[in-house]
Enzyme design. Structure first.
Site, PDB file in Angstrom:
ATOM      1  N   ALA A 189     -17.499 103.075 121.661  1.00  0.00           N
ATOM      2  CA  ALA A 189     -16.974 103.609 122.910  1.00  0.00           C
ATOM      3  C   ALA A 189     -15.456 103.439 122.960  1.00  0.00           C
ATOM      4  CB  ALA A 189     -17.616 102.890 124.090  1.00  0.00           C
ATOM      5  N   GLU A 190     -15.018 102.256 122.554  1.00  0.00           N
ATOM      6  CA  GLU A 190     -13.586 101.967 122.535  1.00  0.00           C
ATOM      7  C   GLU A 190     -12.868 102.946 121.597  1.00  0.00           C
ATOM      8  OE1 GLU A 190     -12.380  98.461 123.553  1.00  0.00           O
ATOM      9  OE2 GLU A 190     -10.503  99.568 123.605  1.00  0.00           O
ATOM     10  N   CYS A 229       9.962  82.090 101.578  1.00  0.00           N
ATOM     11  CA  CYS A 229       9.204  81.990 100.326  1.00  0.00           C
ATOM     12  C   CYS A 229       9.055  83.386  99.727  1.00  0.00           C
ATOM     13  CB  CYS A 229       7.836  81.377 100.595  1.00  0.00           C
ATOM     14  SG  CYS A 229       6.700  81.452  99.190  1.00  0.00           S
ATOM     15  N   CYS A 278       5.641  74.149  96.367  1.00  0.00           N
ATOM     16  CA  CYS A 278       5.425  75.566  96.057  1.00  0.00           C
ATOM     17  C   CYS A 278       6.237  75.961  94.831  1.00  0.00           C
ATOM     18  CB  CYS A 278       5.834  76.430  97.253  1.00  0.00           C
ATOM     19  SG  CYS A 278       5.561  78.196  96.981  1.00  0.00           S
ATOM     20  N   CYS A 286       2.224  77.087 101.233  1.00  0.00           N
ATOM     21  CA  CYS A 286       3.649  76.864 101.276  1.00  0.00           C
ATOM     22  C   CYS A 286       4.102  77.187 102.696  1.00  0.00           C
ATOM     23  CB  CYS A 286       4.339  77.791 100.290  1.00  0.00           C
ATOM     24  SG  CYS A 286       6.100  77.927 100.533  1.00  0.00           S
ATOM     25  N   LEU A 309     -38.804  92.282 100.487  1.00  0.00           N
ATOM     26  CA  LEU A 309     -39.776  91.613  99.620  1.00  0.00           C
ATOM     27  C   LEU A 309     -39.557  90.117  99.655  1.00  0.00           C
ATOM     28  CD1 LEU A 309     -39.491  93.931  96.489  1.00  0.00           C
ATOM     29  CD2 LEU A 309     -41.442  93.780  98.060  1.00  0.00           C
ATOM     30  N   GLU A 318     -34.352 103.611  95.199  1.00  0.00           N
ATOM     31  CA  GLU A 318     -33.044 102.965  95.153  1.00  0.00           C
ATOM     32  C   GLU A 318     -31.973 103.934  94.653  1.00  0.00           C
ATOM     33  OE1 GLU A 318     -33.630  99.994  96.242  1.00  0.00           O
ATOM     34  OE2 GLU A 318     -31.901  98.724  95.796  1.00  0.00           O
ATOM     35  N   LYS A 336     -36.361  95.411  89.420  1.00  0.00           N
ATOM     36  CA  LYS A 336     -35.828  95.469  90.778  1.00  0.00           C
ATOM     37  C   LYS A 336     -34.403  95.993  90.652  1.00  0.00           C
ATOM     38  CE  LYS A 336     -35.387  92.693  94.988  1.00  0.00           C
ATOM     39  NZ  LYS A 336     -34.067  93.162  95.404  1.00  0.00           N
ATOM     40  N   ARG A 367     -31.619 102.233 104.685  1.00  0.00           N
ATOM     41  CA  ARG A 367     -32.573 101.291 105.230  1.00  0.00           C
ATOM     42  C   ARG A 367     -32.136 100.781 106.606  1.00  0.00           C
ATOM     43  NH1 ARG A 367     -35.473  95.778 103.626  1.00  0.00           N
ATOM     44  NH2 ARG A 367     -34.318  94.794 105.270  1.00  0.00           N
TER      45      ARG A 367
END
Ligand code: IVH
Length: 704
Positions: A45-46, A450, A420, A444, A94, A185, A128, A149
């Site tokens: 909705a947003e 940096c 560092c 750091c 499964l 699959e 599988k 699924r």
């Protein structure tokens, strides 16, 4: 920036342009999160509201519509997001077996349940497949719908995409029952996966971590043409709703019938008489695993006769007549050659193990993650040690064990660096954040100074919710960061661009590729506009760890001015207990934030960066929250969809009027503003007897 709730008619073209740019960025970001990362951060909705606002603005100011506007992207809108499909027969999962004993138990359970008294029960055993499951519905032999699924009860309608998958027949061979839901699959083969990633890389597009993700990402595309260009494959192995007269009465025969109807079925499916035969087939498949050309993560055993399947039925969400025998995570032994420390864009130091290359589950592994310093200490990993490496499915290889032999004892324990690698040699701090995982990361504190973090900080500095400088997005920051003539290495540099450009006689920014006189003038104007900026944006832009937008706002309101905040922060750095208490007393601010603020201002490089910035920028004093409105001091929760404004606008307005906006309903909530589609929060509010009002009532209440 004008308040975003104004009607498009009330905006000047300039204001509209700014808002269009902001909305476009925001929508693009949400698109990315939803479609690319599968991790949306706003409700549909947003999102709808953002798009509607953009469309309204573009309709009012057609000249401002950019060709690359997200409003122009076919298939990017929620209306084109996948519809939901309710599975007529739920798609179940499964149960898992991890050992031979688990398999013998499974077979034993089946026999006991059916009270076979030793009579034979046949099973099928098949790989599988590690992909994602899909349900295909055929009526009168024609594909009518395809769904993922989802949660098992409801999936996504991906019919248009599935029609582009060559393995999936759209018309079945003769002999199909009137209604047939074929399940199986979708997956991607190893060679195709590698080629796809190589193409993506060249095109500068996202690459996929593994074939499963690639298959899922390719199937869930908005534009079926993209799916069509992806090498998706399919194996059929199960079914959903089927006309009652469909004759095959065993698992085996139905899968053979699938083949005859035109579906690819896996050749490694066999029929077995007992646990011993199942296990023998498991080992055969396990041995072939690396050479199959596609990922599998186990072997599925199913009772063959459908009448027996029917009698066995289900336990909760999995059938009693089937089980997935999973492969163990693969392991190998090798030598830890070294430990490198990688410095990320946030200054996080992550150790990576360099290994003498070893094959784990068919893949050569030469690096493994060590997570953090604690993990190295826990394993007591020393360079030269013999280590056990594990590769579980797609995850990054890990070191699971160090062989503690005599040689191990003679080696030096690993010393994690304390400073560092950046040219400042800044001390690393262990972050104590609320989330434990991050607490173990060493970072750091050089921040802007940096070199590993600078660019990321700059990107944050100019981002939409921080300085939001038009014409200075990620791309431009990248350009300026590396440009030799007009380098921008820290925020102050942004504000000296114009003078540097004016002073330069030979090199001019307007002559650089991607720039022109107009765009440069616009950029400088946009930069000038930000020479004054709200204190909360300013604080947020500094990129102090744990100081997000909300925290920045709290700090800004509490201190009121930059000098008051800066003074307070420096006193905290100096160990002034009263100053610490003062900060601690601010709503929603605690030790984590205080420590982060202190760490930031303790670091001389950061102070220098801020000092240089403040020479060019004036943070405006924060507006003290109102106390004389009807909602001042009240805690408000917005839920459901809002019609008149976006959630962000509603929140900002409520806060301007002195209300506090919370994300969830509790006993402390005073008002819940509920729109259509409000769910659990509304229920909670009712339960707690919190006042519930509509958006309209809310607008009336805050009016004037
Ligand atoms: S049979 C009622 N057979 O594994 C059970 N599933 O963990 C229907 N899977 O969601 C599933 N290969 O995505 C079955 N040969 C195979 C399979 C297989 C992969 C997946 C499937 C399922 C998940 C269950």
């Amino acid at each position: 920036m004008p308040p975003a709730d104004l009607s498009p008619d009330a905006l000047s073209p300039l204001e509209a342009a700014a808002e269009i740019a902001r909305l476009s960025d925001e929508i693009r970001e949400h698109d990315r999160r939803y479609y690319r990362d599968d991790a949306p951060t706003v409700s549909d909705a947003e999102y709808d509201r953002l798009r509607r606002r953009l469309l309204a603005l573009e309709a009012r100011f057609p000249d401002l519509r950019r060709p690359d506007s997200p409003s122009q992207k076919v298939g990017a809108g929620p209306s084109e997001k996948f519809d939901k499909v309710t599975h007529r027969v739920p798609m179940l999962s499964l149960d898992n077996a991890f050992s031979d004993a688990d398999v013998t138990d499974f077979v034993g359970r089946v026999h006991r349940f059916l009270a076979t008294h030793g009579e034979a029960v046949a099973f099928t055993a098949e790989p599988k497949i590690d992909g994602l499951s899909l349900s295909l519905r055929y009526e009168a032999g024609r594909l009518v719908s395809a769904a993922t699924r989802g949660d098992g009860a409801e999936g996504e309608n991906v019919t248009a995409n599935v029609r582009t998958v060559a393995d999936v027949p759209t018309v079945l061979a003769d002999g199909a029952p009137e209604v047939l839901e074929v399940r199986g699959e979708v997956y991607m083969g190893h060679t195709d996966f590698a080629a796809l990633n190589a193409r993506q890389e060249v095109a500068g597009e996202k690459t996929f971590a593994n074939p499963r993700n690639a298959a899922a990402g390719s199937l869930r595309q908005l534009d079926p043409r993209i799916t069509a260009s992806r090498p998706l494959r399919f194996f059929a192995y199960a079914w959903g709703e089927v006309s009652e007269d469909w004759s095959p009465t065993t698992q085996w025969d139905r899968v053979q019938a699938f083949r005859a109807l035109g579906f690819p079925v896996n050749d490694l499916m066999v029929r077995c008489a007992d646990a011993e035969e199942l296990l023998a087939h498991y080992r055969r498949i396990e041995a072939m695993r690396a050479s199959l050309g596609y990922d599998i993560d186990g072997v599925v055993y199913k009772v063959d006769r459908l009448d027996l399947q029917q009698r066995l039925g289900f336990v909760s969400r999995s059938p009693r007549w089937a089980i997935a025998h999973k492969f163990p995570a693969e392991r190998a032994t090798t030598i830890l050659d070294g430990i490198d420390i990688q410095v990320g864009r946030t200054g996080a130091h992550t150790p990576v193990a360099r290994l003498v290359p070893v094959t784990v589950g068919g893949v050569v592994v030469s690096n493994a993650t060590l997570h953090n310093a604690d993990e190295i200490a826990r394993l007591d990993a020393r360079i030269g040690d013999t280590v056990v490496v594990q590769r579980a499915g797609d995850v990054i290889p890990q070191i699971v064990e160090v062989v503690k032999d005599a040689a191990h004892e003679t080696r030096e324990p690993f010393a994690f660096p304390h400073i560092c690698r950046c040219d400042l040699a800044t001390p690393l701090v262990r972050e104590e954040t609320a989330t434990g995982e991050e607490g173990r990361i060493r970072r750091c504190t050089g921040e802007f100074a940096c070199p590993y973090q600078r660019q990321e900080h700059l990107r944050h500095f100019v981002s939409r919710r921080a300085f939001d400088i038009e014409g200075l997005g990620e791309k431009q920051i990248e350009f300026f960061f590396t440009d030799q003539d007009f380098p921008v290495r820290e925020p102050a540099d942004i504000f000296t661009l114009a003078t540097r450009n004016a002073a330069s006689r030979l090199k001019k920014l307007e002559n650089k590729e991607g720039f022109g006189a107009t765009s440069v003038a616009k950029l400088f104007a946009a930069v000038d506009e930000r020479r004054t900026i709200g204190l909360e944006r300013f604080l947020f832009a500094l990129g102090i760890r744990n100081v997000g937008e909300t925290t920045a706002r709290q700090l800004a309101r509490a201190y009121g001015s930059w000098s008051a905040f800066h003074d307070g922060a420096m006193r905290v750095v100096d160990g002034d207990a009263a100053a610490r208490e003062e900060m601690d007393a601010i709503d929603q601010i605690g030790e984590t934030v205080i420590d982060s603020v202190a760490a930031y201002f303790r670091e001389p490089h950061n102070r220098a960066v801020v000092d240089r910035l403040i020479e060019h920028v004036t943070p405006l004093d924060a507006e003290k929250p109102k106390t004389d409105t009807r909602v001042a001091g009240r805690t408000v929760v917005f839920t459901g969809s809002l019609e008149k404004m976006t959630r962000d606008e509603a929140k900002a307005m409520a806060e301007r009027l002195g209300a506090k906006v919370a994300g969830s309903v509790s006993a402390k909530t005073h008002i819940v503003v509920a729109g259509p589609g409000a769910g659990s929060k509304l229920a909670k509010a009712r339960e707690l007897g919190v006042e519930i009002i509509s958006e309209e009532e809310w607008l009336k209440r805050i009016d004037g």
